[in-house]
Design a protein around this motif. Structure first.
Motif, PDB file in Angstrom:
ATOM      1  N   ASP A  60       0.833  -1.214   0.000  1.00  0.00           N
ATOM      2  CA  ASP A  60       0.000   0.000   0.000  1.00  0.00           C
ATOM      3  C   ASP A  60       0.864   1.259   0.000  1.00  0.00           C
ATOM      4  OD1 ASP A  60       0.960   0.073   2.524  1.00  0.00           O
ATOM      5  OD2 ASP A  60      -0.987  -0.096   3.547  1.00  0.00           O
ATOM      6  N   GLU A  63       2.985   3.457  -5.587  1.00  0.00           N
ATOM      7  CA  GLU A  63       2.019   3.782  -6.642  1.00  0.00           C
ATOM      8  C   GLU A  63       2.720   3.633  -7.988  1.00  0.00           C
ATOM      9  OE1 GLU A  63      -1.075   4.646  -5.903  1.00  0.00           O
ATOM     10  OE2 GLU A  63      -0.842   4.995  -3.745  1.00  0.00           O
ATOM     11  N   VAL A 166       2.000  12.733  -7.822  1.00  0.00           N
ATOM     12  CA  VAL A 166       1.580  11.422  -7.309  1.00  0.00           C
ATOM     13  C   VAL A 166       1.273  11.524  -5.809  1.00  0.00           C
ATOM     14  CG1 VAL A 166       2.304   9.018  -6.918  1.00  0.00           C
ATOM     15  CG2 VAL A 166       2.859  10.152  -9.062  1.00  0.00           C
ATOM     16  N   SER A 169      -2.092  13.465  -5.396  1.00  0.00           N
ATOM     17  CA  SER A 169      -3.299  12.815  -5.934  1.00  0.00           C
ATOM     18  C   SER A 169      -3.584  11.484  -5.242  1.00  0.00           C
ATOM     19  CB  SER A 169      -3.189  12.633  -7.447  1.00  0.00           C
ATOM     20  OG  SER A 169      -2.029  11.896  -7.755  1.00  0.00           O
ATOM     21  N   SER A 170      -2.556  10.808  -4.760  1.00  0.00           N
ATOM     22  CA  SER A 170      -2.816   9.518  -4.100  1.00  0.00           C
ATOM     23  C   SER A 170      -2.887   9.668  -2.572  1.00  0.00           C
ATOM     24  CB  SER A 170      -1.713   8.520  -4.452  1.00  0.00           C
ATOM     25  OG  SER A 170      -0.478   8.981  -3.945  1.00  0.00           O
ATOM     26  N   ARG A 171      -2.601  10.852  -2.068  1.00  0.00           N
ATOM     27  CA  ARG A 171      -2.609  11.181  -0.626  1.00  0.00           C
ATOM     28  C   ARG A 171      -1.673  10.227   0.151  1.00  0.00           C
ATOM     29  NH1 ARG A 171      -7.403  11.127   2.055  1.00  0.00           N
ATOM     30  NH2 ARG A 171      -8.447   9.774   0.596  1.00  0.00           N
ATOM     31  N   GLN A 172      -0.540   9.886  -0.496  1.00  0.00           N
ATOM     32  CA  GLN A 172       0.457   9.058   0.186  1.00  0.00           C
ATOM     33  C   GLN A 172       1.248   9.921   1.161  1.00  0.00           C
ATOM     34  OE1 GLN A 172       1.310   5.932   0.359  1.00  0.00           O
ATOM     35  NE2 GLN A 172       0.417   4.920  -1.423  1.00  0.00           N
TER      36      GLN A 172
END
Ligand code: GAP
Length: 446
Positions: A60, A63, A166, A169-172
């Motif tokens: 998880d 990305e 990234v 937009s992916s809130r990593q």
């Protein structure tokens, strides 16, 4: 078997069975680029899918992206490639061949095969000059210095320039990684060894962004993780080893680098590099683009430019490793056979289905089994040509782990035989259970 014999055999088997062909062969071939045929592309796809599954789908914190090959030319100034991605090129004045100075074993160059020793004379190497490995071309209809672009020499930069895209937009949160598989191009001075060193190749790279100070720990974790993946492809453990770069070998961006090497038929060579790139790339992109590439930790209120731990493997080199590791010649039942003993998950075709004879409804039953396997996305192959022994040999050479034979008993009790490529064991299985049996085997193969 002598080393060059194995390579010659792989090149010849590659062409004969549709793994790998020389590019533009009907025109005499293009130097150092290769085309994948029907079996080769399946093998290569299995490598890429295994990598993507382990690096992206099973985690998880990574990305995926697919960045363009042509990028803004300033990217390559920032990355240091315009200035420093060079090899020392020397030319022998006697035979006019060119070499990488750092790869010449001695002052002896190889001479053209057509030349006799007398004709070549003394090896006469000129001064070395630095040769940039990037391919240059022009964007748009005008060929001017202002429209120069490069074919990317690594996929990594596409991940760096998209770091903030990234992340937001992916809130990593840091630590997290960006993975990418794609083509890279290098105008290598001395390509060779089949698909080992080519001018167009595919990389599978992952950039892992971490808080400075945690980079060394993450480096060790990724180095371990990458070795686990290589072993999961089924190659012999004794053919893998690590090589840490000395200070004279380190790339301009690296604080530490360890290669995972494979014992190819031509010696121990790099298969993958794991690099601690520090904040070199992100800071340089900040400098050249004028944009901040800082990470702001919403929880702790920290701001920093992350360090990067990179894992970079060549897809084509991995394919060559699988071919070399799997190739064997042996005697069975008084006959010699060539086998590609791929791990079943890597094998291009999982099962071949044969009717023992071309009558009594056996072909129809065999076709039914093939269709059932294909509908379940298990690559399967139907073959009714030649003796059963010849059909087995053809599949051994293609690396197919299981051959399913429909015979007279099938019409009586609905069972077929499944022959194992390596143990040659024959198991009788109900034809309706062939798909489950193959799935069980694939799941049980580690
Ligand atoms: N982004 C870091 C990087 O590109 P690299 O060690 O230059 O690092 C990574 O390349 C991997 O790409 C290598 O370990 C190798 O497997 C593959 N590779 C590099 N140059 C290649 C070439 N000319 N032909 C085939 N594969 C190549």
């Amino acid at each position: 078997m002598a080393e060059h014999d194995v390579m010659d055999k792989l090149v010849s088997l590659g062409k004969r069975r549709g793994f790998i062909y020389q590019s533009s062969e009907i025109y005499g071939g293009t130097g150092s680029v290769w085309d994948y045929g029907p079996l080769g592309i399946e093998l290569k796809r299995n490598v890429k899918e295994s990598w993507w599954s382990r690096m992206v789908h099973q985690r998880d914190d990574v990305e995926g992206v697919d960045a363009s090959i042509l990028m803004h030319p300033r990217v390559w100034e920032a990355s240091g490639h315009v200035e420093g991605f060079t090899d020392p090129l020397v030319e022998c004045k006697s035979c006019k061949l060119r070499f990488r100075e750092d790869q010449l074993a001695s002052s002896e160059c190889g001479r053209k095969p057509s030349m006799s020793p007398g004709e070549h004379g003394e090896c006469d190497l000129g001064e070395a000059r630095l040769f940039n490995l990037m391919f240059r071309t022009f964007m748009g209809p005008v060929e001017s210095e202002g429209s120069v672009v490069y074919l990317r020499p690594e996929t990594a930069q596409g991940s760096y320039v998209n770091f903030l895209n990234v992340q937001t937009s992916s809130r990593q949160k840091i630590p997290f990684g960006i993975a990418q598989i794609g083509k890279a191009f290098r105008n290598e001075i001395t390509p060779g060894n089949f698909i080992f060193r080519t001018r167009e190749f595919e990389q599978a790279e992952m950039q892992f962004f971490v808080e400075p100070g945690t980079d060394e720990e993450w480096f060790d974790r990724w180095l371990e993780e990458r070795q686990v993946w290589h072993r999961s492809l089924g190659v012999k453990g004794e053919n893998l080893r690590l090589h840490e770069h000395g200070s004279d070998e380190l790339a301009h961006y690296a604080k530490k680098a360890v290669d995972i090497q494979y014992h190819f038929p031509f010696g121990w060579k790099e298969l993958e590099g794991v690099h601690n790139r520090t904040d070199f790339d992100l800071r340089r992109h900040e400098e050249y683009s004028g944009k901040r590439l800082e990470y702001i930790d919403s929880g702790g209120g920290k701001r920093f430019v992350p360090y990067v731990v990179e894992t970079a493997v060549g897809v084509d080199r991995t394919v060559l490793m699988l071919l070399a590791d799997a190739y064997r010649e042996e005697e069975v039942e008084g006959e010699s056979r060539v086998v590609l003993g791929f791990h079943p998950r890597m094998a291009p075709v999982k099962a071949a289905v044969f009717p023992l004879v071309k009558k009594d409804g056996l072909p129809e039953l065999a076709h039914g089994i093939v269709e059932g396997l294909r509908a379940a996305a298990v690559p399967a192959f139907y073959d009714e040509a030649g003796s059963i022994g010849r059909r087995y040999r053809r599949q051994d050479e293609a690396g197919t782990p299981w051959c399913v034979t429909v015979d007279g008993q099938t019409s009586e009790d609905g069972t077929v035989t499944i022959r194992d490529r390596d143990s040659l064991e024959q198991t009788r299985v109900e034809s309706s259970r062939v798909l489950d049996w193959i799935r069980d085997q694939l799941e049980g193969t580690g």
